[in-house]
Every structure is written in structure tokens, then in C-alpha cells.
Design an enzyme around this catalytic site. Structure first.
Site, PDB file in Angstrom:
ATOM      1  N   ARG A   1     -54.261 -14.100  22.683  1.00  0.00           N
ATOM      2  CA  ARG A   1     -54.493 -13.653  21.307  1.00  0.00           C
ATOM      3  C   ARG A   1     -53.202 -13.360  20.553  1.00  0.00           C
ATOM      4  O   ARG A   1     -53.207 -13.312  19.328  1.00  0.00           O
ATOM      5  CB  ARG A   1     -55.408 -12.424  21.307  1.00  0.00           C
ATOM      6  CG  ARG A   1     -56.881 -12.754  21.404  1.00  0.00           C
ATOM      7  CD  ARG A   1     -57.463 -13.242  20.090  1.00  0.00           C
ATOM      8  NE  ARG A   1     -57.827 -12.130  19.224  1.00  0.00           N
ATOM      9  CZ  ARG A   1     -57.265 -11.887  18.049  1.00  0.00           C
ATOM     10  NH1 ARG A   1     -56.309 -12.671  17.617  1.00  0.00           N
ATOM     11  NH2 ARG A   1     -57.670 -10.874  17.328  1.00  0.00           N
TER      12      ARG A   1
ATOM     13  N   ARG B   1     -60.773  -8.448  24.930  1.00  0.00           N
ATOM     14  CA  ARG B   1     -59.521  -7.673  24.860  1.00  0.00           C
ATOM     15  C   ARG B   1     -59.223  -6.759  26.035  1.00  0.00           C
ATOM     16  O   ARG B   1     -58.094  -6.341  26.210  1.00  0.00           O
ATOM     17  CB  ARG B   1     -59.511  -6.829  23.574  1.00  0.00           C
ATOM     18  CG  ARG B   1     -59.220  -7.651  22.347  1.00  0.00           C
ATOM     19  CD  ARG B   1     -59.576  -6.878  21.095  1.00  0.00           C
ATOM     20  NE  ARG B   1     -61.001  -6.591  21.092  1.00  0.00           N
ATOM     21  CZ  ARG B   1     -61.658  -6.058  20.072  1.00  0.00           C
ATOM     22  NH1 ARG B   1     -61.009  -5.733  18.984  1.00  0.00           N
ATOM     23  NH2 ARG B   1     -62.943  -5.841  20.149  1.00  0.00           N
TER      24      ARG B   1
ATOM     25  N   ASP C   1     -68.343 -17.258  18.849  1.00  0.00           N
ATOM     26  CA  ASP C   1     -68.786 -16.053  18.148  1.00  0.00           C
ATOM     27  C   ASP C   1     -70.093 -16.319  17.436  1.00  0.00           C
ATOM     28  O   ASP C   1     -70.369 -17.430  16.971  1.00  0.00           O
ATOM     29  CB  ASP C   1     -67.737 -15.527  17.165  1.00  0.00           C
ATOM     30  CG  ASP C   1     -68.070 -14.093  16.776  1.00  0.00           C
ATOM     31  OD1 ASP C   1     -67.670 -13.177  17.511  1.00  0.00           O
ATOM     32  OD2 ASP C   1     -68.780 -13.894  15.769  1.00  0.00           O
TER      33      ASP C   1
ATOM     34  N   ARG D   1     -69.724  -9.756  26.647  1.00  0.00           N
ATOM     35  CA  ARG D   1     -68.302  -9.612  26.295  1.00  0.00           C
ATOM     36  C   ARG D   1     -67.407  -9.566  27.527  1.00  0.00           C
ATOM     37  O   ARG D   1     -66.430  -8.823  27.555  1.00  0.00           O
ATOM     38  CB  ARG D   1     -68.068  -8.352  25.452  1.00  0.00           C
ATOM     39  CG  ARG D   1     -68.638  -8.450  24.046  1.00  0.00           C
ATOM     40  CD  ARG D   1     -67.723  -9.278  23.167  1.00  0.00           C
ATOM     41  NE  ARG D   1     -68.305  -9.505  21.851  1.00  0.00           N
ATOM     42  CZ  ARG D   1     -68.016  -8.795  20.775  1.00  0.00           C
ATOM     43  NH1 ARG D   1     -67.161  -7.823  20.862  1.00  0.00           N
ATOM     44  NH2 ARG D   1     -68.575  -9.071  19.624  1.00  0.00           N
TER      45      ARG D   1
ATOM     46  N   TYR E   1     -75.214  -9.578   8.723  1.00  0.00           N
ATOM     47  CA  TYR E   1     -73.792  -9.857   8.444  1.00  0.00           C
ATOM     48  C   TYR E   1     -73.618 -10.585   7.118  1.00  0.00           C
ATOM     49  O   TYR E   1     -72.711 -10.293   6.346  1.00  0.00           O
ATOM     50  CB  TYR E   1     -73.153 -10.660   9.580  1.00  0.00           C
ATOM     51  CG  TYR E   1     -72.797  -9.794  10.766  1.00  0.00           C
ATOM     52  CD1 TYR E   1     -71.705  -8.927  10.711  1.00  0.00           C
ATOM     53  CD2 TYR E   1     -73.554  -9.806  11.920  1.00  0.00           C
ATOM     54  CE1 TYR E   1     -71.391  -8.109  11.783  1.00  0.00           C
ATOM     55  CE2 TYR E   1     -73.250  -8.990  12.995  1.00  0.00           C
ATOM     56  CZ  TYR E   1     -72.164  -8.135  12.920  1.00  0.00           C
ATOM     57  OH  TYR E   1     -71.856  -7.319  13.976  1.00  0.00           O
TER      58      TYR E   1
HETATM   59  O1  CP3 Z   1     -67.624 -12.906  26.685  1.00  0.00           O
HETATM   60  C1  CP3 Z   1     -68.540 -13.028  25.873  1.00  0.00           C
HETATM   61  O2  CP3 Z   1     -69.516 -12.235  25.828  1.00  0.00           O
HETATM   62  C2  CP3 Z   1     -68.532 -14.219  24.940  1.00  0.00           C
HETATM   63  C3  CP3 Z   1     -67.908 -14.041  23.690  1.00  0.00           C
HETATM   64  C4  CP3 Z   1     -68.562 -13.410  22.488  1.00  0.00           C
HETATM   65  C5  CP3 Z   1     -67.806 -13.043  21.344  1.00  0.00           C
HETATM   66  N1  CP3 Z   1     -68.668 -12.649  20.372  1.00  0.00           N
HETATM   67  C6  CP3 Z   1     -66.354 -13.112  21.205  1.00  0.00           C
HETATM   68  C7  CP3 Z   1     -65.696 -12.092  20.369  1.00  0.00           C
HETATM   69  C8  CP3 Z   1     -69.901 -13.180  22.204  1.00  0.00           C
HETATM   70  C9  CP3 Z   1     -71.132 -13.372  23.076  1.00  0.00           C
HETATM   71  C10 CP3 Z   1     -69.947 -12.698  20.860  1.00  0.00           C
HETATM   72  C11 CP3 Z   1     -71.200 -12.382  20.159  1.00  0.00           C
HETATM   73  C12 CP3 Z   1     -71.146 -11.536  18.972  1.00  0.00           C
HETATM   74  N2  CP3 Z   1     -70.257 -11.611  17.927  1.00  0.00           N
HETATM   75  C13 CP3 Z   1     -72.096 -10.562  18.647  1.00  0.00           C
HETATM   76  C14 CP3 Z   1     -73.327 -10.249  19.455  1.00  0.00           C
HETATM   77  C15 CP3 Z   1     -72.963  -9.447  20.633  1.00  0.00           C
HETATM   78  C16 CP3 Z   1     -72.854  -8.001  20.379  1.00  0.00           C
HETATM   79  O3  CP3 Z   1     -71.784  -7.452  20.686  1.00  0.00           O
HETATM   80  O4  CP3 Z   1     -73.825  -7.421  19.903  1.00  0.00           O
HETATM   81  C17 CP3 Z   1     -71.740  -9.988  17.419  1.00  0.00           C
HETATM   82  C18 CP3 Z   1     -72.466  -8.877  16.703  1.00  0.00           C
HETATM   83  C19 CP3 Z   1     -70.572 -10.668  16.975  1.00  0.00           C
HETATM   84  C20 CP3 Z   1     -69.840 -10.472  15.714  1.00  0.00           C
HETATM   85  C21 CP3 Z   1     -68.492  -9.928  15.976  1.00  0.00           C
HETATM   86  N3  CP3 Z   1     -67.464 -10.660  16.533  1.00  0.00           N
HETATM   87  C22 CP3 Z   1     -68.015  -8.627  15.704  1.00  0.00           C
HETATM   88  C23 CP3 Z   1     -68.855  -7.521  15.113  1.00  0.00           C
HETATM   89  C24 CP3 Z   1     -66.686  -8.591  16.105  1.00  0.00           C
HETATM   90  C25 CP3 Z   1     -65.712  -7.458  15.923  1.00  0.00           C
HETATM   91  C26 CP3 Z   1     -65.977  -6.348  16.835  1.00  0.00           C
HETATM   92  C27 CP3 Z   1     -64.942  -6.290  17.902  1.00  0.00           C
HETATM   93  O5  CP3 Z   1     -65.310  -6.122  19.083  1.00  0.00           O
HETATM   94  O6  CP3 Z   1     -63.760  -6.376  17.559  1.00  0.00           O
HETATM   95  C28 CP3 Z   1     -66.363  -9.848  16.660  1.00  0.00           C
HETATM   96  C29 CP3 Z   1     -65.088 -10.248  17.246  1.00  0.00           C
HETATM   97  C30 CP3 Z   1     -65.128 -10.821  18.614  1.00  0.00           C
HETATM   98  N4  CP3 Z   1     -65.968 -11.793  19.062  1.00  0.00           N
HETATM   99  C31 CP3 Z   1     -64.264 -10.467  19.667  1.00  0.00           C
HETATM  100  C32 CP3 Z   1     -64.612 -11.269  20.779  1.00  0.00           C
HETATM  101  C33 CP3 Z   1     -63.986 -11.293  22.146  1.00  0.00           C
HETATM  102  C34 CP3 Z   1     -63.143  -9.431  19.538  1.00  0.00           C
HETATM  103  C35 CP3 Z   1     -61.862  -9.935  20.077  1.00  0.00           C
HETATM  104  C36 CP3 Z   1     -60.681 -10.183  19.196  1.00  0.00           C
HETATM  105  O7  CP3 Z   1     -60.565  -9.731  18.042  1.00  0.00           O
HETATM  106  O8  CP3 Z   1     -59.831 -10.851  19.788  1.00  0.00           O
END
Ligand code: CP3
Length: 343
Positions: A37, A28, A73, A24, A150
Site C-alpha cells: 500500500r 492493513r 471492494d 478482511r 453508500y
Molecule cells: O480480505 C477480504 O475480506 C477481502 C477484501 C475486502 C475489502 N473490502 C478490501 C478493503 C472486502 C471483502 C471488502 C468488502 C467491503 N468494502 C465491505 C463489506 C464488508 C464489511 O466490512 O462490512 C464494505 C462495507 C466495503 C466498503 C469499504 N471499503 C469501506 C467502508 C472501507 C473503509 C474502511 C476501512 O476499513 O478503512 C473500505 C476500504 C477497504 N476495502 C480496505 C480493504 C482492505 C481498507 C484498506 C486500505 O485502505 O488499504
């Protein structure tokens, strides 16, 4: 590129300093990400190769990271399978119609990632052009257990009750669903490799909710199918959290590099995984909130435990938290490099 620190460490070759990147690392906690965003949804960014390229590069410009990770994602493959979803502000992902029964699994379809997710593959080409060899690019996808959780829970869960009910109650359907995920994800990761990623990480973020025996029965064969499909094309990283009791099983499922979370001391974890594998980890992401002295002393502890053994990639035990000060991330990357520099 094959001489990059990060790729050398994946292959357990000696490096001039410990490579570091952060799960990540785009997101944000960065002002430039939040600015983008305001004008675009998360899915817009994921589906627009120019925007995905821009966000992938944001941390590479600001932080001394040794790898970029494709901005995308984990859930993107769900929609073309027949499980549309959206991200709800403040709540996370929401699947429109979660899987409730074996009949729902019958309706899902295997798709061609080169068609349905062509925007991701296009982004990889653009990112590699922009990176111009500065650092390697990591592609990624989800492991069957985490994706199934999920698809069945409809979003995040604390106890995975629906997932486990389907798993225990309808094991044949569970295995059919996970085999479908494995086929799709193996194909999708191979398409990412064809498009130019230098390494891939498989995220099994929530698999730590399974006992070792259940992991071996319900998750391992499917995750293994993904790693078998990739073979030795590029270095592979296998990541999970809460895996203190399943590290050996995770290793058996595949991956050149095994991700370790902060709950296990990294030296104990590595000994159990075996020195014929590389390891990635394992700072608690909460330590990046401060105070920085504690972040540094815990980093020292990790580097001491590793003791300079080739095959360590520094990372967090899970993703950067949104409230993390960007300066702390910058300082940490510099600190890892300067503390581990070999002369
Ligand atoms: O920089 C990086 O690591 C690359 C980007 C990345 C995102 N999602 C963007 C994202 C990666 C590698 C993921 C993988 C991901 N997505 C996982 C596995 C990694 C982990 O954290 O275990 C999972 C479980 C998801 C599913 C997911 N996507 C969830 C549960 C959420 C909401 C939780 C949160 O942090 O808000 C997301 C949203 C998400 N994916 C964001 C980002 C940057 C949040 C940003 C936003 O809302 O703008």
C-alpha cells in the site's frame, strides 16, 4: 476441491475440523499488505489483477485459513453505474456525487460486468492458478441495501438518515434503484462464478439498521433476486451485522450459509435460522486485539454452542480490525482447528 472442508461445511456435511476464514483477512493488519500500500492505492490494487492476486494470497500463506477471499471492494460496481468514488485516507470511501433525488437514479445505468469489471474476473483466474487447489476461493459483492446506503450517503453513516428519507419518501424510486443493483450484482456474481470462484458471499453489512418489517418491505425482495439469479451453482453465504431481530428474514432472502454477528449467541441464532441452513461466525473482532486467553475462551464458547453440528464455518462477526496483531489471527485459526478436530 468439492471435498474441501469449507465447501463441505457450506453443504452441512461432516468435516475433520471446523473450517475457518476471516472477513478482511487481507488488509492493513498485515505488514506485507501495508508495504504494498505504500506504493499503490487501494483502487490500484483492486484494478490490477497481479496485485489483487498477490494480496489475496498473503493471508493464505501466513494463516491456516480454509478459504481465500478475492481481494476487491464492495463499491467497485458503483463507478460503471455512473457513481465514481475514491478512498480518502483515514476517512474511508467517498462518492463524488451521491444520489440526492429520484432524478439522480434515472441517470444511472446497468452495465456489463464482463467488460467494465473484467479486471476482477481476470484476477479470479490468476488467483485460482496460484492457489492450485490449496483452498477454495470465495467471490463476493454487496447487497442492494448496503450499496444503496453508500450511493446515497456518499460514505459511511451512523444513522442512514438520507438513505431512509429516500426509502420512505420515494419508495418507487428506492425500489427501482435496488432492483437495478440486484440485476447488476446477480450478473456480476454469475460472472465471478463463470471465472472460477468456488462460493460467493453477499455482504449486507449495514442492513441491521432496518426493523424487520422495513427489511421485508425495502430490502428482502432485492437481495432475494440476487440469490435467485445464482441458484444452486455454488454455495452462497448471506452476511449482515446487527441482524439479531432479522435473522429469519435474512434467511428467507437466500443463502445456504447465514452469517451471524457476535451480538447473538450462535446456538440461538442457528435454532432460529433452522438446521437446514449452515451458519458462519461469530467471534467479536475486538477480541483479537487481546488478551488471547479471552479470545480463546470465547472461541471455546462458540464451539461448545455449536456442539459439532455439521454446517458451521468459524469466522468473526465482522471484519478483522486494522490494529489486530497478526500472531493472534494465526493462533486463532490454529486453535479453531485443534479444538474442533474430530477423530
Ligand atoms: O480480505 C477480504 O475480506 C477481502 C477484501 C475486502 C475489502 N473490502 C478490501 C478493503 C472486502 C471483502 C471488502 C468488502 C467491503 N468494502 C465491505 C463489506 C464488508 C464489511 O466490512 O462490512 C464494505 C462495507 C466495503 C466498503 C469499504 N471499503 C469501506 C467502508 C472501507 C473503509 C474502511 C476501512 O476499513 O478503512 C473500505 C476500504 C477497504 N476495502 C480496505 C480493504 C482492505 C481498507 C484498506 C486500505 O485502505 O488499504
Amino acid at each position: 476441491m468439492t471435498n474441501a472442508r469449507f465447501l463441505k461445511a457450506c453443504r452441512r456435511e461432516p468435516v475433520d475440523a471446523t473450517p475457518v476464514w476471516f472477513m478482511r483477512q487481507a488488509g492493513r493488519y498485515m505488514a506485507e499488505y501495508r508495504a504494498l500500500r505504500e506504493r499503490h492505492t487501494l483502487l490500484d490494487i483492486c484494478r490490477n489483477p497481479d496485485l489483487a492476486t498477490e494480496v489475496t494470497l498473503q493471508p493464505v500463506r501466513r494463516i491456516e485459513v480454509d478459504a481465500a477471499i478475492l481481494f476487491s471492494d464492495l463499491l467497485l460496481p458503483l463507478e460503471p453505474m455512473g457513481l465514481p468514488f475514491d478512498f480518502i485516507k483515514g476517512e474511508g470511501p467517498q462518492i463524488e456525487t451521491p444520489i440526492e433525488s429520484p432524478e439522480d437514479i434515472d441517470k444511472l445505468r446497468i452495465f456489463e460486468p464482463r467488460e467494465s469489471l473484467s479486471h476482477v474476473l481476470e484476477a479470479i483466474g490468476l488467483i485460482q492458478r496460484e492457489l492450485a487447489g490449496r483452498v477454495p476461493l470465495i467471490g463476493f459483492a454487496g447487497a442492494p441495501f448496503t450499496l444503496a446506503s453508500y450511493a446515497i450517503e456518499g460514505g459511511h453513516s451512523n444513522n442512514f438518515a438520507r438513505t431512509k428519507s429516500l426509502m420512505y419518501g420515494h419508495p418507487e424510486s428506492w425500489h427501482r434503484l435496488c432492483d437495478m443493483f440486484a440485476t447488476i450484482i446477480g450478473d456480476y456474481l454469475n460472472a465471478q462464478i463463470d471465472a472460477g470462484v468456488d462460493a460467493v458471499q453477499v455482504f449486507d453489512s449495514w442492513v441491521g439498521t432496518l426493523s424487520p418489517a422495513d427489511y421485508r418491505e425495502f430490502a428482502l425482495p432485492h437481495t432475494k433476486k440476487i440469490f435467485d439469479a445464482i441458484g444452486t451453482r455454488v454455495p452462497t453465504i448471506h452476511f449482515g451485522t446487527g441482524t439479531a431481530t432479522t435473522l429469519e428474514d435474512l434467511r428467507d432472502a437466500g443463502g445456504d450459509v447465514i452469517g451471524v454477528d457476535w451480538r447473538s449467541p450462535i446456538d440461538d441464532a442457528w435454532e432460529r435460522i433452522g438446521y437446514d441452513h449452515a451458519v458462519q461466525g461469530n467471534l467479536d473482532p475486538t477480541l483479537l486485539l487481546g488478551p488471547v486467553q479471552r479470545m480463546f475462551s470465547q472461541t471455546d464458547d462458540i464451539l461448545e454452542r455449536v456442539g459439532g453440528r455439521p454446517g458451521h464455518i468459524f469466522n468473526l462477526g465482522h471484519g478483522i480490525l486494522p490494529t489486530t496483531p497478526v500472531e493472534h489471527v494465526q493462533m486463532l485459526a490454529q486453535y479453531v482447528h485443534s479444538s474442533s478436530r474430530r477423530r
